[in-house]
Design a protein around this motif. Structure first.
Motif, PDB file in Angstrom:
ATOM      1  N   THR A   1       0.838  -1.189   0.000  1.00 40.96           N
ATOM      2  CA  THR A   1       0.000   0.000   0.000  1.00 40.96           C
ATOM      3  C   THR A   1       0.875   1.241   0.000  1.00 40.96           C
ATOM      4  OG1 THR A   1      -1.729  -1.155   1.236  1.00 40.96           O
ATOM      5  CG2 THR A   1      -1.797   1.259   1.269  1.00 40.96           C
ATOM      6  N   VAL A   2       0.553   2.190  -0.859  1.00 42.22           N
ATOM      7  CA  VAL A   2       1.241   3.479  -0.897  1.00 42.22           C
ATOM      8  C   VAL A   2       0.260   4.521  -0.377  1.00 42.22           C
ATOM      9  CG1 VAL A   2       2.380   5.202  -2.346  1.00 42.22           C
ATOM     10  CG2 VAL A   2       2.568   2.766  -2.919  1.00 42.22           C
ATOM     11  N   ARG A   3       0.658   5.244   0.678  1.00 38.50           N
ATOM     12  CA  ARG A   3      -0.183   6.306   1.228  1.00 38.50           C
ATOM     13  C   ARG A   3       0.489   7.648   0.965  1.00 38.50           C
ATOM     14  NH1 ARG A   3      -1.643   4.692   7.324  1.00 38.50           N
ATOM     15  NH2 ARG A   3       0.579   5.128   7.510  1.00 38.50           N
ATOM     16  N   TYR A   4      -0.303   8.590   0.457  1.00 37.72           N
ATOM     17  CA  TYR A   4       0.197   9.919   0.116  1.00 37.72           C
ATOM     18  C   TYR A   4      -0.268  10.933   1.153  1.00 37.72           C
ATOM     19  CZ  TYR A   4       0.808   7.829  -4.506  1.00 37.72           C
ATOM     20  OH  TYR A   4       1.174   7.017  -5.556  1.00 37.72           O
ATOM     21  N   PHE A   5       0.615  11.868   1.483  1.00 29.54           N
ATOM     22  CA  PHE A   5       0.288  12.915   2.440  1.00 29.54           C
ATOM     23  C   PHE A   5       0.542  14.284   1.827  1.00 29.54           C
ATOM     24  CE2 PHE A   5       1.027   9.117   4.841  1.00 29.54           C
ATOM     25  CZ  PHE A   5       0.034   9.150   5.810  1.00 29.54           C
TER      26      PHE A   5
ATOM     27  N   GLU B   1      -4.416   7.079  -1.313  1.00 27.04           N
ATOM     28  CA  GLU B   1      -3.597   5.859  -1.297  1.00 27.04           C
ATOM     29  C   GLU B   1      -3.927   4.998  -2.505  1.00 27.04           C
ATOM     30  OE1 GLU B   1      -5.565   2.427   1.403  1.00 27.04           O
ATOM     31  OE2 GLU B   1      -4.791   4.122   2.537  1.00 27.04           O
ATOM     32  N   GLU B   2      -3.052   4.024  -2.739  1.00 28.04           N
ATOM     33  CA  GLU B   2      -3.254   3.053  -3.819  1.00 28.04           C
ATOM     34  C   GLU B   2      -2.375   1.848  -3.540  1.00 28.04           C
ATOM     35  OE1 GLU B   2      -1.769   4.269  -7.731  1.00 28.04           O
ATOM     36  OE2 GLU B   2      -0.641   5.840  -6.715  1.00 28.04           O
ATOM     37  N   THR B   3      -2.547   0.806  -4.336  1.00 29.14           N
ATOM     38  CA  THR B   3      -1.719  -0.386  -4.190  1.00 29.14           C
ATOM     39  C   THR B   3      -0.727  -0.464  -5.343  1.00 29.14           C
ATOM     40  OG1 THR B   3      -3.303  -1.776  -5.365  1.00 29.14           O
ATOM     41  CG2 THR B   3      -3.495  -1.685  -2.956  1.00 29.14           C
TER      42      THR B   3
ATOM     43  N   VAL C   1       8.690   3.040   5.371  1.00 27.57           N
ATOM     44  CA  VAL C   1       8.222   1.697   5.060  1.00 27.57           C
ATOM     45  C   VAL C   1       7.836   1.063   6.386  1.00 27.57           C
ATOM     46  CG1 VAL C   1       8.789  -0.551   4.075  1.00 27.57           C
ATOM     47  CG2 VAL C   1       9.703   1.549   3.034  1.00 27.57           C
ATOM     48  N   ASP C   2       6.545   0.822   6.540  1.00 30.45           N
ATOM     49  CA  ASP C   2       5.993   0.317   7.804  1.00 30.45           C
ATOM     50  C   ASP C   2       6.442   1.178   8.981  1.00 30.45           C
ATOM     51  OD1 ASP C   2       4.552  -1.709   6.561  1.00 30.45           O
ATOM     52  OD2 ASP C   2       6.188  -3.147   6.734  1.00 30.45           O
TER      53      ASP C   2
ATOM     54  N   THR D   1       3.421  -1.020   4.034  1.00 27.93           N
ATOM     55  CA  THR D   1       2.816   0.283   3.783  1.00 27.93           C
ATOM     56  C   THR D   1       3.937   1.279   3.581  1.00 27.93           C
ATOM     57  OG1 THR D   1       0.876  -0.227   5.128  1.00 27.93           O
ATOM     58  CG2 THR D   1       1.343   2.106   4.729  1.00 27.93           C
ATOM     59  N   VAL D   2       3.907   1.951   2.436  1.00 31.10           N
ATOM     60  CA  VAL D   2       4.904   2.969   2.112  1.00 31.10           C
ATOM     61  C   VAL D   2       4.225   4.323   2.212  1.00 31.10           C
ATOM     62  CG1 VAL D   2       6.462   3.872   0.343  1.00 31.10           C
ATOM     63  CG2 VAL D   2       6.137   1.396   0.575  1.00 31.10           C
ATOM     64  N   ASP D   3       4.693   5.165   3.131  1.00 29.26           N
ATOM     65  CA  ASP D   3       4.170   6.515   3.292  1.00 29.26           C
ATOM     66  C   ASP D   3       5.051   7.487   2.525  1.00 29.26           C
ATOM     67  OD1 ASP D   3       2.110   5.692   5.004  1.00 29.26           O
ATOM     68  OD2 ASP D   3       3.396   5.877   6.769  1.00 29.26           O
ATOM     69  N   VAL D   4       4.419   8.332   1.720  1.00 26.62           N
ATOM     70  CA  VAL D   4       5.125   9.348   0.941  1.00 26.62           C
ATOM     71  C   VAL D   4       4.914  10.681   1.639  1.00 26.62           C
ATOM     72  CG1 VAL D   4       5.337  10.460  -1.301  1.00 26.62           C
ATOM     73  CG2 VAL D   4       4.696   8.041  -1.172  1.00 26.62           C
TER      74      VAL D   4
END
Length: 81
Positions: A4-8, A19-21, A54-55, A71-74
């Motif tokens: 999962t990629v989460r955008y902030f 977010e997206e996968t 990453v996590d 989970t990758v947070d940007v």
């Protein structure tokens, strides 16, 4: 196998979604290339200055394969004080 990629903040605006996968097992650099291909130059500019978790842990080696289920947070640079 997905992650999962989460955008902030500005990354969310540039990607047009919160977010997206994406496919797991590739490096962060490869993931960034995929995200730029999906969303274009506006996101590319943000990703050049972004930090990645990453996590919940800062990712400093952008060549390490990303695990499935991660989970990758940007996180773009934040302003304010």
């Amino acid at each position: 196998m997905q992650l999962t990629v989460r955008y902030f903040a500005g990354a969310r605006a540039a990607a047009g979604r919160p977010e997206e996968t994406a496919s797991a097992g590739r490096s962060l650099d490869e993931l960034v290339d995929e995200l730029v291909a999906r969303h274009g130059e506006r996101l590319a500019v943000v990703l050049k200055a972004a930090s990645f978790l990453v996590d919940g842990v800062a990712c400093h080696d952008r060549r390490t394969p990303l695990p499935a289920g991660a989970t990758v947070d940007v996180l773009p640079p934040f302003a304010g004080g």
